[in-house]
Scaffold this active site. Structure first.
Site, short mmCIF file in Angstrom:
data_model
loop_
_atom_site.label_atom_id
_atom_site.label_comp_id
_atom_site.label_asym_id
_atom_site.label_seq_id
_atom_site.Cartn_x
_atom_site.Cartn_y
_atom_site.Cartn_z
N HIS A 157 -6.62 0.64 -20.91
CA HIS A 157 -7.39 0.90 -19.68
C HIS A 157 -6.84 0.09 -18.50
CE1 HIS A 157 -10.44 2.60 -22.46
NE2 HIS A 157 -10.13 1.54 -23.19
N LYS A 284 11.67 -6.69 1.79
CA LYS A 284 11.33 -5.72 0.76
C LYS A 284 12.48 -5.41 -0.20
CE LYS A 284 8.17 -2.90 0.95
NZ LYS A 284 7.05 -2.70 0.06
N GLU A 291 10.83 5.22 -8.81
CA GLU A 291 9.91 6.16 -8.15
C GLU A 291 10.46 7.59 -8.16
OE1 GLU A 291 7.76 3.72 -4.67
OE2 GLU A 291 9.92 3.47 -4.75
#
Ligand code: ARG
Length: 460
Positions: A157, A284, A291
Site C-alpha cells: 500500500h 535538477k 519516465e
C-alpha cells in the site's frame, strides 16, 4: 494503370488523394526482404508445378539475389505512387526479368503474401526481442548481486511494511521479465505457420506443395483453412499483447525507481548518462529515461487495443482494414526493443546510496512483525502477539521511541496479556533489519544468501 497489380478492369485512374490515402509502402517497405523470401518459395513451387520453366525460375532467382542484396544494404526508400511492398517488389523484379516476373503472381494473392510477410518479419525480430529481455535480466541480476546486502523498506500500500534486500526488489522485476520471455517463446511457437497456397481466400488451384514451401521458409506448419489464413492476425495480436505486458512490467519498475531516486526516498542515484537537467532549475536531475519507459507502456497498450478493435468486426476473409495492422505491430516491436535497451543501460549505471537506504530501513516499525515472531517463540499465539505488538508500537510511536528499548514494566503496561510469559528480551533487543532478512532464508525469500543465489543463477 500498368504500374498497378490490378488495373485491368478500370477505365479511369484512381483519385490522387485516394492513392495517397491507400498506399502503405511508406511503412510496409520494411517487409521487402520477407516479400522476397516468400516469393522465392512461391517461385519454386510454381517451377515444381510446371508453371515456370527452369530458365524462368533461374531468372527470378538471379533477380531476387540482386534485390535481396540491395534491400539488405538498406530498406527501400518510400516511393510516391507505389501502392505497397508487393507492388514495389513486383515492379523491381519485372524490370530485371520481365517475362518471368509476369508469371510469378500465378495462383497467389497479396492477401496471403501480406499474411506471410508479417509472420516472416516478426520471426526475424525474435532474436532482437529475446536478446533485449535477456540483457535486462542480466543487468538486474548483476545489480541484485552487487546490492543484495543493501536493505530498504519494503512496501505494501506504499506504506512501510518489512525490510527487504534492494537486490530482492530488483530480482522481482527479473522474474516478471523471465515470464515475459516464456510468453514470447509461446507466441512464437504459434507464429511459425505458412499461409502460402491460400490464394486470395479459397486456396490455390495450382499443384503447389504447401509443405515444401513452408519447409523452405523454415516454418513449422501450414495453415488448415484458407479463409482463416488470409484474415488471421492472432499471431500479431498475441505478440503485441506479450510486448504490452512487458511494457507494463517495465512501467512498474520505472515507477519504483523514479520514486527511489527522488529526495524523499533517495537510495538510488541515477547515472548522468540516463538523466536530464532542467532549462530553468540548475539543481535538477530528472529521471526522463525512466519516465519515458513508463510512458511508452501507454503506447504499447494503445498498439494492442488498436489491433483488437481492428479485428473485432471484420467479416471473413481479407479486408483492406487489415493494412492498418502493420504500424502498431512494427511500433510495438521497435518500442519494446528500445525500452529494453534503455532500461538495461539505466540499471547498469544506477548507483546506490547505502547510507540513505540504511536510514530508511532502520525505522523500527518495520520490525513489528519480527517482534511478534519473537513472542510466538515464547509461546504466545500469533493473534495475541499481533495485538500486543500493536499496542507496543502504538505507544512507541506516540512517544517517539524505539520499542526495542522498552523495559519489561513498560511492555507489561501496554500489553497485559504478556504477563507471565518468559519473553526473550535479548532476542527482542537484537532485532535489526539484517536479522529480519536473515530469518527469511526460504526459496523466494529476501535473505541475502537467497537473493545472491538467485542472482547468480540468472547471471549464468
Ligand atoms: N497492402 C495490403 C495490406 O497491407 C495487402 C494488399 C492486399 N490488398 C488487397 N486489396 N487485396 O494488407
Amino acid at each position: 494503370m500498368a504500374d498497378k497489380l490490378w488495373g485491368g478492369r478500370f477505365r479511369e485512374p484512381s483519385a490522387a488523394a485516394f492513392e495517397r490515402f491507400s498506399e502503405s509502402f511508406g511503412y510496409d517497405r520494411r517487409l521487402a526482404l520477407a516479400e522476397i523470401r516468400g516469393s522465392r518459395a512461391h517461385a519454386q513451387g510454381l517451377a515444381a508445378a510446371g508453371v515456370l520453366d527452369a530458365d524462368e525460375a533461374r531468372q527470378i532467382e538471379t533477380a531476387f539475389d540482386r534485390l535481396e542484396a540491395e534491400f539488405q544494404a538498406a530498406v527501400p526508400e518510400p516511393q510516391p505512387g507505389v501502392e505497397d511492398v508487393h507492388t514495389y517488389v513486383f515492379q523491381r523484379l519485372e524490370a530485371l526479368a520481365p517475362a518471368a516476373a509476369r508469371k510469378l503472381q500465378t495462383g497467389r494473392s497479396r492477401n496471403e503474401q501480406v499474411a506471410l510477410d508479417l509472420r516472416l518479419y516478426l520471426i526475424e525480430q525474435q532474436p532482437r526481442l529475446e536478446l533485449g529481455v535477456r540483457g535486462l535480466v542480466q543487468a538486474l541480476a548483476a545489480f541484485a548481486h552487487r546490492h543484495a546486502e543493501v536493505i530498504i523498506p519494503g512496501y505494501t500500500h506504499l506504506q512501510r511494511a518489512q525490510p527487504v534486500s534492494l537486490g530482492h526488489h530488483a530480482l522481482a522485476y527479473a522474474e516478471m521479465l523471465l515470464r515475459d520471455a516464456g510468453r514470447l517463446r509461446d507466441a512464437y511457437a504459434r507464429l511459425s505457420v505458412s499461409p502460402l497456397g491460400s490464394g486470395a481466400l479459397a486456396g490455390t488451384p495450382y499443384n503447389l506443395d504447401r509443405k515444401a514451401a513452408a519447409h523452405q521458409l523454415g516454418l513449422k506448419d501450414i495453415t488448415q483453412n484458407s479463409l482463416d489464413a488470409v484474415s488471421d492476425r492472432d499471431f500479431a495480436i498475441e505478440l503485441v499483447f506479450v510486448l504490452s505486458l512487458l511494457g507494463v512490467h517495465l512501467s512498474r519498475w520505472a515507477e519504483d525507481w523514479i520514486l527511489y531516486s527522488s529526495s524523499e526516498f533517495g537510495w538510488l542515484v541515477l547515472g548522468d548518462a540516463y538523466a536530464t537537467g532542467s532549462s530553468l532549475m540548475p539543481q535538477k536531475k530528472n529521471p526522463d529515461a525512466l519516465e519515458l519507459i513508463r510512458g511508452k507502456s501507454a503506447r504499447q497498450i494503445g498498439n494492442l487495443t488498436q489491433l483488437l478493435v481492428l479485428l473485432k468486426g471484420l467479416p471473413l476473409a481479407y479486408n483492406r482494414d487489415l493494412q492498418e495492422d502493420k504500424e502498431p505491430v512494427f511500433d510495438a516491436v521497435d518500442t519494446a526493443a528500445a525500452c529494453l535497451e534503455i532500461a538495461a543501460g539505466v540499471v547498469a549505471t544506477t548507483g546506490v546510496d547505502a547510507a540513505r537506504a540504511a536510514r530508511a530501513a532502520s525505522d523500527p516499525a518495520l520490525l513489528a512483525t519480527d517482534l511478534a515472531d519473537v513472542l510466538v517463540a515464547a509461546g504466545v499465539p500469533f493473534h495475541e502477539a499481533h495485538q500486543a505488538v500493536g499496542a507496543i508500537v502504538s505507544r512507541a510511536l506516540e512517544e517517539g521511541r524505539d520499542f526495542r528499548e522498552f523495559t519489561a514494566a513498560e511492555v507489561a503496561a501496554c500489553a497485559p496479556q504478556l504477563a507471565g510469559k518468559a519473553l526473550d528480551a535479548a532476542a527482542w533487543r537484537a532485532l535489526t533489519p539484517a536479522v529480519s532478512l536473515a530469518r527469511r532464508d526460504v526459496v523466494g525469500g529476501t535473505a541475502v544468501a537467497q537473493v545472491q543465489e538467485r542472482a547468480r543463477k540468472l547471471l549464468l
